[in-house]
Write a protein that holds these residues in place. Sequence first.
Motif, PDB file in Angstrom:
ATOM      1  N   CYS A 223     -16.084   6.822  -1.310  1.00 46.46           N
ATOM      2  CA  CYS A 223     -15.399   8.118  -1.452  1.00 46.46           C
ATOM      3  C   CYS A 223     -13.883   7.990  -1.344  1.00 46.46           C
ATOM      4  CB  CYS A 223     -15.899   9.101  -0.392  1.00 46.46           C
ATOM      5  SG  CYS A 223     -15.444   8.643   1.303  1.00 46.46           S
ATOM      6  N   THR A 224     -13.408   6.895  -0.792  1.00 46.00           N
ATOM      7  CA  THR A 224     -11.996   6.755  -0.431  1.00 46.00           C
ATOM      8  C   THR A 224     -11.018   6.958  -1.584  1.00 46.00           C
ATOM      9  OG1 THR A 224     -12.668   5.283   1.360  1.00 46.00           O
ATOM     10  CG2 THR A 224     -10.339   5.268   0.755  1.00 46.00           C
ATOM     11  N   PRO A 225     -11.200   6.320  -2.740  1.00 46.92           N
ATOM     12  CA  PRO A 225     -10.201   6.528  -3.805  1.00 46.92           C
ATOM     13  C   PRO A 225     -10.043   7.986  -4.211  1.00 46.92           C
ATOM     14  CG  PRO A 225     -11.584   4.642  -4.319  1.00 46.92           C
ATOM     15  CD  PRO A 225     -12.209   5.319  -3.131  1.00 46.92           C
ATOM     16  N   GLY A 226     -11.139   8.706  -4.329  1.00 46.14           N
ATOM     17  CA  GLY A 226     -11.052  10.121  -4.707  1.00 46.14           C
ATOM     18  C   GLY A 226     -10.327  10.944  -3.665  1.00 46.14           C
ATOM     19  N   ILE A 227     -10.609  10.682  -2.396  1.00 46.36           N
ATOM     20  CA  ILE A 227      -9.934  11.416  -1.319  1.00 46.36           C
ATOM     21  C   ILE A 227      -8.447  11.076  -1.309  1.00 46.36           C
ATOM     22  CG2 ILE A 227      -9.774  11.779   1.170  1.00 46.36           C
ATOM     23  CD1 ILE A 227     -12.830  11.299   1.297  1.00 46.36           C
ATOM     24  N   ILE A 228      -8.115   9.832  -1.557  1.00 45.93           N
ATOM     25  CA  ILE A 228      -6.704   9.426  -1.607  1.00 45.93           C
ATOM     26  C   ILE A 228      -5.983  10.154  -2.734  1.00 45.93           C
ATOM     27  CG2 ILE A 228      -5.178   7.477  -2.194  1.00 45.93           C
ATOM     28  CD1 ILE A 228      -7.001   5.758  -0.361  1.00 45.93           C
TER      29      ILE A 228
ATOM     30  N   LEU B 297       0.824  -1.195   0.000  1.00 49.57           N
ATOM     31  CA  LEU B 297       0.000   0.000   0.000  1.00 49.57           C
ATOM     32  C   LEU B 297       0.864   1.253   0.000  1.00 49.57           C
ATOM     33  CD1 LEU B 297      -2.724  -0.895   2.664  1.00 49.57           C
ATOM     34  CD2 LEU B 297      -2.936  -0.970   0.169  1.00 49.57           C
ATOM     35  N   HIS B 298       0.369   2.296  -0.639  1.00 49.43           N
ATOM     36  CA  HIS B 298       1.003   3.611  -0.578  1.00 49.43           C
ATOM     37  C   HIS B 298       0.844   4.113   0.864  1.00 49.43           C
ATOM     38  CE1 HIS B 298       1.433   7.939  -1.176  1.00 49.43           C
ATOM     39  NE2 HIS B 298       2.086   7.645  -2.291  1.00 49.43           N
ATOM     40  N   PRO B 299       1.748   4.932   1.380  1.00 57.61           N
ATOM     41  CA  PRO B 299       1.623   5.442   2.759  1.00 57.61           C
ATOM     42  C   PRO B 299       0.281   6.130   3.034  1.00 57.61           C
ATOM     43  CG  PRO B 299       3.816   5.894   1.945  1.00 57.61           C
ATOM     44  CD  PRO B 299       3.036   5.325   0.783  1.00 57.61           C
ATOM     45  N   ILE B 300      -0.296   6.800   2.044  1.00 59.60           N
ATOM     46  CA  ILE B 300      -1.609   7.415   2.251  1.00 59.60           C
ATOM     47  C   ILE B 300      -2.658   6.326   2.466  1.00 59.60           C
ATOM     48  CG2 ILE B 300      -3.461   8.797   1.199  1.00 59.60           C
ATOM     49  CD1 ILE B 300      -1.194  10.347  -0.291  1.00 59.60           C
ATOM     50  N   GLN B 301      -2.617   5.291   1.650  1.00 64.05           N
ATOM     51  CA  GLN B 301      -3.562   4.186   1.820  1.00 64.05           C
ATOM     52  C   GLN B 301      -3.382   3.533   3.186  1.00 64.05           C
ATOM     53  OE1 GLN B 301      -2.145   2.334  -1.863  1.00 64.05           O
ATOM     54  NE2 GLN B 301      -4.298   2.181  -2.500  1.00 64.05           N
ATOM     55  N   GLN B 302      -2.131   3.340   3.591  1.00 64.39           N
ATOM     56  CA  GLN B 302      -1.856   2.716   4.894  1.00 64.39           C
ATOM     57  C   GLN B 302      -2.394   3.577   6.024  1.00 64.39           C
ATOM     58  OE1 GLN B 302      -0.493  -0.496   5.299  1.00 64.39           O
ATOM     59  NE2 GLN B 302      -1.436  -0.092   7.288  1.00 64.39           N
TER      60      GLN B 302
ATOM     61  N   TYR C  20     -16.082  12.210   8.560  1.00 62.85           N
ATOM     62  CA  TYR C  20     -14.819  12.836   8.163  1.00 62.85           C
ATOM     63  C   TYR C  20     -13.715  12.836   9.227  1.00 62.85           C
ATOM     64  CZ  TYR C  20     -17.492  14.584   4.183  1.00 62.85           C
ATOM     65  OH  TYR C  20     -18.285  14.675   3.079  1.00 62.85           O
ATOM     66  N   GLU C  21     -14.002  12.594  10.490  1.00 61.91           N
ATOM     67  CA  GLU C  21     -12.957  12.729  11.520  1.00 61.91           C
ATOM     68  C   GLU C  21     -11.819  11.734  11.305  1.00 61.91           C
ATOM     69  OE1 GLU C  21     -12.672  15.362  13.497  1.00 61.91           O
ATOM     70  OE2 GLU C  21     -14.476  15.986  12.432  1.00 61.91           O
ATOM     71  N   ASN C  22     -12.129  10.472  11.049  1.00 58.33           N
ATOM     72  CA  ASN C  22     -11.064   9.492  10.815  1.00 58.33           C
ATOM     73  C   ASN C  22     -10.324   9.788   9.510  1.00 58.33           C
ATOM     74  OD1 ASN C  22     -12.003   8.379  13.151  1.00 58.33           O
ATOM     75  ND2 ASN C  22     -12.485   6.382  12.290  1.00 58.33           N
ATOM     76  N   ILE C  23     -11.051  10.278   8.520  1.00 59.36           N
ATOM     77  CA  ILE C  23     -10.416  10.662   7.254  1.00 59.36           C
ATOM     78  C   ILE C  23      -9.424  11.791   7.507  1.00 59.36           C
ATOM     79  CG2 ILE C  23     -10.826  11.773   5.014  1.00 59.36           C
ATOM     80  CD1 ILE C  23     -13.527  10.223   4.937  1.00 59.36           C
ATOM     81  N   LEU C  24      -9.821  12.793   8.261  1.00 59.83           N
ATOM     82  CA  LEU C  24      -8.926  13.909   8.561  1.00 59.83           C
ATOM     83  C   LEU C  24      -7.715  13.451   9.361  1.00 59.83           C
ATOM     84  CD1 LEU C  24     -11.624  16.609   9.261  1.00 59.83           C
ATOM     85  CD2 LEU C  24      -9.930  16.653   7.405  1.00 59.83           C
ATOM     86  N   ARG C  25      -7.911  12.527  10.292  1.00 59.81           N
ATOM     87  CA  ARG C  25      -6.768  11.984  11.052  1.00 59.81           C
ATOM     88  C   ARG C  25      -5.824  11.223  10.125  1.00 59.81           C
ATOM     89  NH1 ARG C  25     -10.473  11.379  15.269  1.00 59.81           N
ATOM     90  NH2 ARG C  25     -10.923   9.218  14.769  1.00 59.81           N
ATOM     91  N   ALA C  26      -6.388  10.467   9.183  1.00 61.55           N
ATOM     92  CA  ALA C  26      -5.550   9.730   8.226  1.00 61.55           C
ATOM     93  C   ALA C  26      -4.761  10.698   7.354  1.00 61.55           C
ATOM     94  CB  ALA C  26      -6.415   8.808   7.367  1.00 61.55           C
TER      95      ALA C  26
ATOM     96  N   GLU D 158      -6.022   4.428  10.519  1.00 56.55           N
ATOM     97  CA  GLU D 158      -6.952   5.331  11.205  1.00 56.55           C
ATOM     98  C   GLU D 158      -8.413   4.905  11.051  1.00 56.55           C
ATOM     99  OE1 GLU D 158      -6.151   7.632  13.293  1.00 56.55           O
ATOM    100  OE2 GLU D 158      -4.016   7.418  12.921  1.00 56.55           O
ATOM    101  N   ALA D 159      -8.643   3.727  10.487  1.00 60.46           N
ATOM    102  CA  ALA D 159     -10.004   3.226  10.266  1.00 60.46           C
ATOM    103  C   ALA D 159     -10.853   4.294   9.561  1.00 60.46           C
ATOM    104  CB  ALA D 159     -10.647   2.785  11.574  1.00 60.46           C
ATOM    105  N   ALA D 160     -10.277   4.869   8.497  1.00 66.08           N
ATOM    106  CA  ALA D 160     -10.916   5.972   7.784  1.00 66.08           C
ATOM    107  C   ALA D 160     -11.790   5.493   6.629  1.00 66.08           C
ATOM    108  CB  ALA D 160      -9.844   6.929   7.271  1.00 66.08           C
ATOM    109  N   ILE D 161     -12.120   4.219   6.627  1.00 65.88           N
ATOM    110  CA  ILE D 161     -12.899   3.644   5.528  1.00 65.88           C
ATOM    111  C   ILE D 161     -14.106   2.931   6.107  1.00 65.88           C
ATOM    112  CG2 ILE D 161     -12.854   2.028   3.593  1.00 65.88           C
ATOM    113  CD1 ILE D 161      -9.726   2.266   3.799  1.00 65.88           C
ATOM    114  N   GLN D 162     -15.259   3.243   5.570  1.00 66.91           N
ATOM    115  CA  GLN D 162     -16.437   2.441   5.904  1.00 66.91           C
ATOM    116  C   GLN D 162     -16.916   1.788   4.620  1.00 66.91           C
ATOM    117  OE1 GLN D 162     -19.335   4.235   8.496  1.00 66.91           O
ATOM    118  NE2 GLN D 162     -17.791   4.704  10.009  1.00 66.91           N
ATOM    119  N   CYS D 163     -17.819   2.428   3.884  1.00 63.51           N
ATOM    120  CA  CYS D 163     -18.255   1.793   2.634  1.00 63.51           C
ATOM    121  C   CYS D 163     -17.152   1.855   1.586  1.00 63.51           C
ATOM    122  CB  CYS D 163     -19.563   2.406   2.133  1.00 63.51           C
ATOM    123  SG  CYS D 163     -19.399   3.895   1.137  1.00 63.51           S
ATOM    124  N   GLY D 164     -16.289   2.873   1.646  1.00 63.87           N
ATOM    125  CA  GLY D 164     -15.151   2.987   0.736  1.00 63.87           C
ATOM    126  C   GLY D 164     -15.437   3.679  -0.580  1.00 63.87           C
TER     127      GLY D 164
END
Length: 166
Positions: free
Chosen positions: A106-111, A88-93, A143-149, A98-104
Amino acid sequence: MMQTKTIRFRLNGVEREETVDVRASLTDMLRNDYSLTSVKKGCEVGECGACAVLIDGQCFNSCIYLAIWADGKDILTVEGLKGENGALHPIQQAFVDEAAIQCGFCTPGIIMTALELLNRGKKYTMEELRREISGHLCRCTGYENILRALERALNGAPSSHDANRD
């Protein structure tokens, strides 16, 4: 009668040539012709960020970017981030840590937005990060876990899980 144009571009590091309908979006080309499913079809009007990809290092919503505009461009999707042996890329890791993924969805775009931010080489405040991802809609995480990630990946902040281990 359908109008087509042949374009040449680099996709995830590989030179490509494709004949595309001049009306087709980059999202449609990436999904239909290359099976790149990290590029999500969400709103299809550039509002949700689920289809974000890097084009010449800048993040764009590919649903409102015509495939013919990709001629001569360098396009990067999440599939292109895979390291040696599928690492995994460090951003993905950071998203995993940070458990920043639920349904996933939105995740690729945010990454991809995070990768553009990382490539700028600066540190970000939480408020700046919040503003930078404002073009991405997430219905599950708050968004909180996403922001922490993002903070972890972009600023080298320690994991919230690391803090809980003390």
